[in-house]
Design a protein around this motif. Sequence first.
Motif, PDB file in Angstrom:
ATOM      1  N   ILE B  23      -0.839  10.190  10.587  1.00 30.77           N
ATOM      2  CA  ILE B  23      -1.042   9.352  11.776  1.00 30.77           C
ATOM      3  C   ILE B  23      -2.471   8.790  11.778  1.00 30.77           C
ATOM      4  O   ILE B  23      -2.685   7.606  12.027  1.00 30.77           O
ATOM      5  N   THR B  24      -3.431   9.647  11.478  1.00 24.56           N
ATOM      6  CA  THR B  24      -4.817   9.168  11.413  1.00 24.56           C
ATOM      7  C   THR B  24      -4.934   8.022  10.411  1.00 24.56           C
ATOM      8  O   THR B  24      -5.560   6.997  10.681  1.00 24.56           O
ATOM      9  N   HIS B  25      -4.293   8.194   9.263  1.00 24.45           N
ATOM     10  CA  HIS B  25      -4.379   7.179   8.211  1.00 24.45           C
ATOM     11  C   HIS B  25      -3.717   5.866   8.645  1.00 24.45           C
ATOM     12  O   HIS B  25      -4.333   4.789   8.571  1.00 24.45           O
ATOM     13  N   TYR B  26      -2.488   5.930   9.085  1.00 23.43           N
ATOM     14  CA  TYR B  26      -1.753   4.688   9.362  1.00 23.43           C
ATOM     15  C   TYR B  26      -2.197   4.029  10.678  1.00 23.43           C
ATOM     16  O   TYR B  26      -2.199   2.812  10.793  1.00 23.43           O
ATOM     17  N   ARG B  27      -2.609   4.836  11.648  1.00 24.19           N
ATOM     18  CA  ARG B  27      -3.035   4.264  12.932  1.00 24.19           C
ATOM     19  C   ARG B  27      -4.507   3.845  12.903  1.00 24.19           C
ATOM     20  O   ARG B  27      -4.837   2.689  13.188  1.00 24.19           O
ATOM     21  N   ASP B  28      -5.373   4.780  12.513  1.00 24.26           N
ATOM     22  CA  ASP B  28      -6.804   4.504  12.663  1.00 24.26           C
ATOM     23  C   ASP B  28      -7.402   3.776  11.461  1.00 24.26           C
ATOM     24  O   ASP B  28      -8.357   3.020  11.626  1.00 24.26           O
ATOM     25  N   ARG B  29      -6.874   4.012  10.272  1.00 19.91           N
ATOM     26  CA  ARG B  29      -7.451   3.377   9.083  1.00 19.91           C
ATOM     27  C   ARG B  29      -6.758   2.047   8.772  1.00 19.91           C
ATOM     28  O   ARG B  29      -7.402   1.032   8.625  1.00 19.91           O
ATOM     29  N   GLU B 142      -8.451  -6.214  20.172  1.00 22.30           N
ATOM     30  CA  GLU B 142      -8.982  -6.431  18.828  1.00 22.30           C
ATOM     31  C   GLU B 142      -8.323  -5.457  17.851  1.00 22.30           C
ATOM     32  O   GLU B 142      -8.251  -4.261  18.136  1.00 22.30           O
ATOM     33  N   PRO B 143      -7.883  -5.955  16.712  1.00 22.13           N
ATOM     34  CA  PRO B 143      -7.251  -5.077  15.710  1.00 22.13           C
ATOM     35  C   PRO B 143      -8.226  -4.006  15.228  1.00 22.13           C
ATOM     36  O   PRO B 143      -9.425  -4.230  15.154  1.00 22.13           O
ATOM     37  N   ARG B 144      -7.657  -2.838  14.909  1.00 26.57           N
ATOM     38  CA  ARG B 144      -8.447  -1.678  14.441  1.00 26.57           C
ATOM     39  C   ARG B 144      -8.403  -1.561  12.921  1.00 26.57           C
ATOM     40  O   ARG B 144      -7.519  -2.100  12.268  1.00 26.57           O
ATOM     41  N   GLY B 145      -9.299  -0.738  12.416  1.00 30.94           N
ATOM     42  CA  GLY B 145      -9.236  -0.302  11.028  1.00 30.94           C
ATOM     43  C   GLY B 145      -9.168  -1.495  10.079  1.00 30.94           C
ATOM     44  O   GLY B 145      -9.989  -2.408  10.145  1.00 30.94           O
ATOM     45  N   MET B 146      -8.183  -1.466   9.189  1.00 30.34           N
ATOM     46  CA  MET B 146      -8.047  -2.553   8.210  1.00 30.34           C
ATOM     47  C   MET B 146      -7.388  -3.799   8.797  1.00 30.34           C
ATOM     48  O   MET B 146      -7.214  -4.786   8.104  1.00 30.34           O
ATOM     49  N   PHE B 255      -4.418   1.652  -2.731  1.00 31.36           N
ATOM     50  CA  PHE B 255      -5.072   2.910  -2.344  1.00 31.36           C
ATOM     51  C   PHE B 255      -3.978   3.893  -1.936  1.00 31.36           C
ATOM     52  O   PHE B 255      -2.796   3.558  -2.008  1.00 31.36           O
ATOM     53  N   PHE B 256      -4.380   5.099  -1.551  1.00 29.85           N
ATOM     54  CA  PHE B 256      -3.381   6.131  -1.292  1.00 29.85           C
ATOM     55  C   PHE B 256      -3.484   6.682   0.122  1.00 29.85           C
ATOM     56  O   PHE B 256      -4.577   6.840   0.665  1.00 29.85           O
ATOM     57  N   ASP B 257      -2.319   7.009   0.684  1.00 28.46           N
ATOM     58  CA  ASP B 257      -2.315   7.701   1.978  1.00 28.46           C
ATOM     59  C   ASP B 257      -2.571   9.197   1.713  1.00 28.46           C
ATOM     60  O   ASP B 257      -2.632   9.625   0.558  1.00 28.46           O
ATOM     61  N   PRO B 258      -2.745  10.011   2.758  1.00 24.35           N
ATOM     62  CA  PRO B 258      -3.122  11.422   2.538  1.00 24.35           C
ATOM     63  C   PRO B 258      -2.015  12.258   1.900  1.00 24.35           C
ATOM     64  O   PRO B 258      -2.231  13.414   1.572  1.00 24.35           O
ATOM     65  N   SER B 259      -0.821  11.677   1.727  1.00 23.42           N
ATOM     66  CA  SER B 259       0.263  12.390   1.049  1.00 23.42           C
ATOM     67  C   SER B 259       0.446  11.908  -0.376  1.00 23.42           C
ATOM     68  O   SER B 259       1.337  12.379  -1.076  1.00 23.42           O
ATOM     69  N   GLY B 260      -0.339  10.924  -0.798  1.00 18.28           N
ATOM     70  CA  GLY B 260      -0.207  10.402  -2.155  1.00 18.28           C
ATOM     71  C   GLY B 260       0.697   9.196  -2.278  1.00 18.28           C
ATOM     72  O   GLY B 260       0.911   8.692  -3.375  1.00 18.28           O
ATOM     73  N   ASN B 261       1.265   8.723  -1.157  1.00 18.72           N
ATOM     74  CA  ASN B 261       2.005   7.463  -1.205  1.00 18.72           C
ATOM     75  C   ASN B 261       0.996   6.332  -1.393  1.00 18.72           C
ATOM     76  O   ASN B 261       0.023   6.231  -0.644  1.00 18.72           O
TER      77      ASN B 261
END
Lengths: 115, 306
Positions: B23-29, B142-146, B255-261
């Motif tokens: 969630i941190t990766h997909y939402r905040d990053r 305003e859009p977040r992260g990437m 790049f990779f998510d925290p699970s390696g996807n």
Amino acid sequence: MPDGSPFSVMHSIRIKGCETTIACAEGQKVLMAMEQKIHFPNPRPVRVGCRKGGCGACRVKVTKGAYTAEKSSHSHVTPEEAAEGYALACRITPLSDLEIEPAFLGPRRPTEKNE
Amino acid sequence: MSQEGLLRPGIIQLRVLDMDEAITHYRDRIGLDYVSTEEDGRVYLKAFDEFHRHSVVLREADSAGIDFFAFKADGQEAVDGFRKRIEDYGVAVEDVAAGEMPGTGKRIGFTIPSGHRIEIYADMELSETAPETHNPYIYKDEPRGMRAQRLDHCLLYGPNLPEVEKFFTEVLDFHIPERVDLPDGTLAIWMTVSNKAHDIAFVNHPEPGKLHHVAFFLEDWNDIGHAADVMTRYDISRDLGPTRHGITRGQTIYFFDPSGNRNEVFCGGYTAYKDHPTRIWDGNHVGRGIFYYERQLNDAFLSVVT
């Protein structure tokens, strides 16, 4: 974040087939220590993939030493294999000097439901 | 309407090893908006510029990878039509009841010869935070992260590419803007049902059902640079880029998510029309096709999948 600074407790990692001994801090992942020490143009003895425990590229077998392992994908290291010392190098950190050997399997397993 | 039948990729369901990290990766990053967590544990997200309720679904599991990729059709009649064509082709179709995902109508699902599950559906609620449609601003917040604008496409790895190509072109009405043909067979195909350069792509691979990457669309090359800044700031594992693909001409970072996807941020890319000829690459030039500036594949491109 542990980064192999002189103030960290260091262990040495020997990789089968590789002449370079790698210094790895306690808390640092074995794969990242290898990436810092061995890089282009020298070939890496262990493959680098996702660095997140998901893809299986850095699968190794630990033949000597103690380590802790974080969660990784069961499709690359089953619980039974983990008990035998198999691990993903990006998910393990040493508690002592280690001896490891590369154990990348490549595409191998048939489709599974991944439950 | 000139585009009929399937409209676009609508949903991807991914397996992740640790939901909180995901969630941190997909939402905040990456910058997706969190929509909901449901009783079965699945987490729903959407990009800020998408109109419908959700596009990315995360499911916690023991192994990373993709559960399915779903295309949205322009109506239930089209879904029923595809069901008949798929069954007539000899592929079994499974029903998924309305409400199996919140705010989502009934879906059909089937397994293609590469071992992946594909789904088709027509109905999903509009999001409460959908982009404005009356004298709209470019965004509400305003859009977040990437600053991902939308789910764009995925690249899947599996066997039986000729059969996959036949099924997608003959049964699902996709066309093929670009391909890589080696002397011993097709290595890869980029297919679209719209006029994006690709909605889905496949690389020939012995192991069925694998995910190479899921891509999110960014506005431009500046935002690709901004995404790279975010990756370094949060120690996100980068595979390759910022660079350009020769194939599709998109600008990119893997790049990779925290699970390696593997994830991709992607912008640009040419406009593909059904009457355009297919661009064909051979094995001697595929490096430039995949990574246009490096002009060679990296070690991970053909071997690292989830």
